[in-house]
Design a protein around this motif. Structure first.
Motif, PDB file in Angstrom:
ATOM      1  N   LEU A  81      -2.312  -5.187  -7.674  1.00  0.00           N
ATOM      2  CA  LEU A  81      -2.026  -6.338  -6.799  1.00  0.00           C
ATOM      3  C   LEU A  81      -2.979  -6.346  -5.602  1.00  0.00           C
ATOM      4  O   LEU A  81      -3.530  -7.392  -5.235  1.00  0.00           O
ATOM      5  CB  LEU A  81      -0.566  -6.302  -6.331  1.00  0.00           C
ATOM      6  CG  LEU A  81      -0.133  -7.437  -5.400  1.00  0.00           C
ATOM      7  CD1 LEU A  81      -0.347  -8.809  -6.044  1.00  0.00           C
ATOM      8  CD2 LEU A  81       1.332  -7.290  -4.986  1.00  0.00           C
ATOM      9  N   LEU A  82      -3.184  -5.156  -5.022  1.00  0.00           N
ATOM     10  CA  LEU A  82      -4.071  -5.060  -3.850  1.00  0.00           C
ATOM     11  C   LEU A  82      -5.500  -5.485  -4.215  1.00  0.00           C
ATOM     12  O   LEU A  82      -6.198  -6.090  -3.397  1.00  0.00           O
ATOM     13  CB  LEU A  82      -4.071  -3.638  -3.292  1.00  0.00           C
ATOM     14  CG  LEU A  82      -2.750  -3.228  -2.625  1.00  0.00           C
ATOM     15  CD1 LEU A  82      -2.710  -1.719  -2.376  1.00  0.00           C
ATOM     16  CD2 LEU A  82      -2.539  -3.994  -1.319  1.00  0.00           C
ATOM     17  N   ALA A  83      -5.913  -5.187  -5.455  1.00  0.00           N
ATOM     18  CA  ALA A  83      -7.262  -5.579  -5.891  1.00  0.00           C
ATOM     19  C   ALA A  83      -7.327  -7.080  -6.164  1.00  0.00           C
ATOM     20  O   ALA A  83      -8.365  -7.713  -5.942  1.00  0.00           O
ATOM     21  CB  ALA A  83      -7.644  -4.796  -7.148  1.00  0.00           C
ATOM     22  N   ALA A  84      -6.213  -7.659  -6.628  1.00  0.00           N
ATOM     23  CA  ALA A  84      -6.231  -9.077  -7.025  1.00  0.00           C
ATOM     24  C   ALA A  84      -6.103 -10.028  -5.828  1.00  0.00           C
ATOM     25  O   ALA A  84      -6.724 -11.100  -5.820  1.00  0.00           O
ATOM     26  CB  ALA A  84      -5.103  -9.347  -8.025  1.00  0.00           C
ATOM     27  N   LEU A  85      -5.312  -9.652  -4.832  1.00  0.00           N
ATOM     28  CA  LEU A  85      -5.018 -10.597  -3.732  1.00  0.00           C
ATOM     29  C   LEU A  85      -6.272 -11.173  -3.058  1.00  0.00           C
ATOM     30  O   LEU A  85      -6.339 -12.385  -2.823  1.00  0.00           O
ATOM     31  CB  LEU A  85      -4.091  -9.932  -2.695  1.00  0.00           C
ATOM     32  CG  LEU A  85      -2.625  -9.781  -3.133  1.00  0.00           C
ATOM     33  CD1 LEU A  85      -1.816  -8.991  -2.097  1.00  0.00           C
ATOM     34  CD2 LEU A  85      -1.970 -11.142  -3.378  1.00  0.00           C
ATOM     35  N   GLU A 110       0.815  -1.225   0.000  1.00  0.00           N
ATOM     36  CA  GLU A 110       0.000   0.000   0.000  1.00  0.00           C
ATOM     37  C   GLU A 110       0.845   1.270   0.000  1.00  0.00           C
ATOM     38  O   GLU A 110       0.392   2.320  -0.440  1.00  0.00           O
ATOM     39  CB  GLU A 110      -0.909   0.020   1.247  1.00  0.00           C
ATOM     40  CG  GLU A 110      -2.144  -0.835   1.086  1.00  0.00           C
ATOM     41  CD  GLU A 110      -2.925  -0.965   2.403  1.00  0.00           C
ATOM     42  OE1 GLU A 110      -4.105  -1.355   2.335  1.00  0.00           O
ATOM     43  OE2 GLU A 110      -2.363  -0.702   3.491  1.00  0.00           O
ATOM     44  N   SER A 111       2.079   1.158   0.487  1.00  0.00           N
ATOM     45  CA  SER A 111       2.883   2.368   0.684  1.00  0.00           C
ATOM     46  C   SER A 111       3.754   2.729  -0.518  1.00  0.00           C
ATOM     47  O   SER A 111       4.483   3.709  -0.471  1.00  0.00           O
ATOM     48  CB  SER A 111       3.760   2.201   1.927  1.00  0.00           C
ATOM     49  OG  SER A 111       4.775   1.255   1.657  1.00  0.00           O
ATOM     50  N   VAL A 112       3.722   1.898  -1.572  1.00  0.00           N
ATOM     51  CA  VAL A 112       4.539   2.204  -2.769  1.00  0.00           C
ATOM     52  C   VAL A 112       3.679   2.139  -4.030  1.00  0.00           C
ATOM     53  O   VAL A 112       2.604   1.547  -4.024  1.00  0.00           O
ATOM     54  CB  VAL A 112       5.740   1.234  -2.911  1.00  0.00           C
ATOM     55  CG1 VAL A 112       6.766   1.457  -1.821  1.00  0.00           C
ATOM     56  CG2 VAL A 112       5.269  -0.221  -2.925  1.00  0.00           C
ATOM     57  N   ASP A 113       4.190   2.729  -5.131  1.00  0.00           N
ATOM     58  CA  ASP A 113       3.435   2.709  -6.392  1.00  0.00           C
ATOM     59  C   ASP A 113       3.565   1.365  -7.094  1.00  0.00           C
ATOM     60  O   ASP A 113       2.645   0.888  -7.742  1.00  0.00           O
ATOM     61  CB  ASP A 113       3.980   3.785  -7.351  1.00  0.00           C
ATOM     62  CG  ASP A 113       3.886   5.169  -6.735  1.00  0.00           C
ATOM     63  OD1 ASP A 113       2.859   5.450  -6.093  1.00  0.00           O
ATOM     64  OD2 ASP A 113       4.854   5.952  -6.877  1.00  0.00           O
ATOM     65  N   CYS A 114       4.751   0.791  -6.965  1.00  0.00           N
ATOM     66  CA  CYS A 114       5.058  -0.381  -7.764  1.00  0.00           C
ATOM     67  C   CYS A 114       5.820  -1.362  -6.884  1.00  0.00           C
ATOM     68  O   CYS A 114       6.720  -0.966  -6.144  1.00  0.00           O
ATOM     69  CB  CYS A 114       5.925   0.095  -8.935  1.00  0.00           C
ATOM     70  SG  CYS A 114       6.103  -1.114 -10.206  1.00  0.00           S
ATOM     71  N   VAL A 115       5.447  -2.635  -6.941  1.00  0.00           N
ATOM     72  CA  VAL A 115       6.080  -3.587  -6.036  1.00  0.00           C
ATOM     73  C   VAL A 115       6.635  -4.768  -6.819  1.00  0.00           C
ATOM     74  O   VAL A 115       6.021  -5.260  -7.769  1.00  0.00           O
ATOM     75  CB  VAL A 115       5.100  -4.025  -4.914  1.00  0.00           C
ATOM     76  CG1 VAL A 115       3.934  -4.834  -5.461  1.00  0.00           C
ATOM     77  CG2 VAL A 115       5.815  -4.829  -3.842  1.00  0.00           C
ATOM     78  N   CYS A 116       7.813  -5.191  -6.396  1.00  0.00           N
ATOM     79  CA  CYS A 116       8.461  -6.347  -7.007  1.00  0.00           C
ATOM     80  C   CYS A 116       8.398  -7.478  -5.984  1.00  0.00           C
ATOM     81  O   CYS A 116       8.808  -7.301  -4.840  1.00  0.00           O
ATOM     82  CB  CYS A 116       9.912  -5.983  -7.310  1.00  0.00           C
ATOM     83  SG  CYS A 116      10.881  -7.339  -7.947  1.00  0.00           S
TER      84      CYS A 116
END
Ligand code: UD1
Ligand code: CA
Length: 454
Positions: free
Chosen positions: A181-185, A93-99
């Motif tokens: 990602l937050l929507a898919a999890l 939630e705290s970043v725009d893009c996550v690896c």
């Protein structure tokens, strides 16, 4: 654009037959998780998080031994990679893009991360999977394409026989736009052969997916068994030799030589057999290291010879010769031009320029000046059973054979201690300290006459 990295490291790795988490299994004496963290550091993420699970305390102990800032998330039950990623929602939630990376795939590298990130941004996809083409895809998730377009990742157990033949596999490393990602999890289900929540299902859920094929297929490699771990070690070992030879380091043979991935060695240095060099060791130019040497976390200068030496957390300046059969223990500095001979142990000491410690000597907690000569068999008695004390020796002092220096004690510049002396008080500069019984001569000693007659 802020970036975060979530490393999944909660799995148990049953086939490793270990009492420790699998991500702590070592490749070239560095935990696999350490390799992944190093790659993440080199990329330069704004935030790094690790999801722990099985034997979390051991993984967390390793994480806290590192210097970078790492957030730790705990996955209570091993419900799959999707469930593991959910534990790090706060970071996502705290970043725009996550690896997302796997803690058990040590060869992911900075270059692949950089190129795949660029690809992810240019493609406009919400998820980019890093893939590789490998000869034997067994065990990996397959990259499914429809009319060339990447649509899904299928796990081995869920593959049709046709799908199982696909040799492009999922590395387990992905770029996600955080919102996607937050929507898919929450939409993941455990409706698959393993009954786990697969992170890989996010590809189909998100839809706007891209696949970046890495130029380096090794990035997918992981180990599930000790045999697999040995293979990773051998590959890593060869890669280090390749790099070092490209930088001008010589080997007559690589037999018995193990060099850690972070070790740096200067040109024209020769590494001889059965030599292990690990940790953050730096070795200069034109040295000869080995045979049979074990160097960990040391800083070694140029033109140094280390012959059958064990050295840990020590510094050796230029033009030093050590060995055979000597040990440098932590906290030791050996200054330029020093000679250290056989069966010498030095601990937590500073040995000044051009000093010679040629044979059978122990120096602990000592500060030794320049041009000092130690005879054979000298000992600093630095420990009284409770505390440790220092010995200080001035420039150009001469310490006679078999001198015991009972610390705390000082020997002044240019002073001499007579062979066999046990020195308990300060020796002033330019003086001779003798602590010795006089030799008594008893003539006509009858016993020897009788022995001879027999
Ligand atoms: C995963 C991928 C697979 C890919 C492969 C690459 C899924 C479903 N499959 O398979 O497509 O080819 O990686 O290596 O993601 N972990 C947890 N908690 C869990 C389960 C796993 O933290 O509940 C961690 C493990 O510690 C490991 C990583 O996630 O570091 C990957 O898990 P693993 O079980 O090894 O997945 P693979 O079967 O290898
Ligand atoms: Ca794995």
């Amino acid at each position: 654009m802020t970036t975060g990295c979530v490393i999944l490291a909660g799995g148990e790795g049953k086939r490793m037959k270990s009492e420790r988490p699998k991500v702590l299994c070592e490749v070239l004496k560095k935990p696999m998780l350490g390799w992944v963290l190093d790659a993440a550091n080199k990329f330069g993420f704004d935030k790094i998080g690790v999801v722990t699970g099985f034997k979390r305390e051991l993984t967390e102990e390793y994480i806290s031994s590192r210097t970078e800032t790492i957030s730790v998330y705990y996955q209570k039950q091993r419900l799959g990679t999707g469930d593991a990623a959910k534990q790090a929602i706060e970071l996502i939630e705290s970043v725009d893009c996550v690896c997302v990376l796997c803690g058990d795939a040590p060869f992911i590298d900075e270059e692949t991360l950089k190129k795949s990130f660029e690809y992810h941004q240019n493609s406009g996809a919400d998820v980019t999977v890093i893939t590789a083409e490998i000869a034997d895809p067994t065990g990996y998730g397959r990259i499914i394409r429809k009319d060339g377009k990447f649509t899904a990742i299928r796990e081995q157990k869920d593959c049709s026989p046709e799908e199982a033949k696909i040799c492009e596999v999922n590395s387990g490393a992905y770029w996600f736009n955080s919102k996607a990602l937050l929507a898919a999890l929450p939409k993941l289900t455990d409706n698959n052969a393993n009954g786990e929540f697969y992170l890989t299902d996010c590809v189909e859920i998100i839809g706007k997916a891209a696949a970046y094929t890495s130029e380096n297929p090794d990035i997918v490699l992981g180990a599930n068994t000790r045999q697999g771990l040995l293979e990773l070690n051998e590959k890593a070992r060869r890669n280090v030799f390749e790099r070092l030879m490209n930088e001008g380091v010589s080997f007559i043979t690589t037999d018995g030589i193990i060099i850690g991935a972070d070790v740096e060695i200067g040109c024209d240095t020769l590494i001889l057999p059965n030599t292990v060099i690990l940790g953050n060791t730096k070795i200069g130019k034109n040295c000869e290291i080995g045979p049979n040497s074990f160097i960990t976390d040391c800083n070694i200068g140029d033109n140094v010879i280390l012959d059958n030496v064990k050295a840990t957390q020590s510094t050796v300046e230029n033009n030093v010769k050590i060995g055979p059969f000597a040990q440098l223990r932590p906290g030791t500095t050996i200054r330029a031009g020093v000679k250290i001979g056989d069966f010498v142990e030095i601990k937590n000491s500073d040995i000044g320029e051009n000093t010679a410690v040629a044979h059978l000597t122990y120096l602990g907690d000592s500060t030794v000046g320049r041009g000092v000569n130690f005879g054979c068999g000298c000992v600093t008695a630095n420990y009284d059973g409770i505390n440790k004390y220092r010995t200080e020796i001035g420039d150009h002092a001469f310490i006679g054979c078999n001198t015991n220096l009972i610390a705390p004690v000082k020997v002044g510049e240019n002073a001499t201690t007579a062979a066999g002396s046990t020195i308990t008080k300060e020796v002033p500069p330019n003086s001779l300290a003798v602590e010795r019984g006089h030799t008594r001569i008893i003539e006509n000693w009858q016993k020897n006459f009788e022995r001879k007659k027999k």
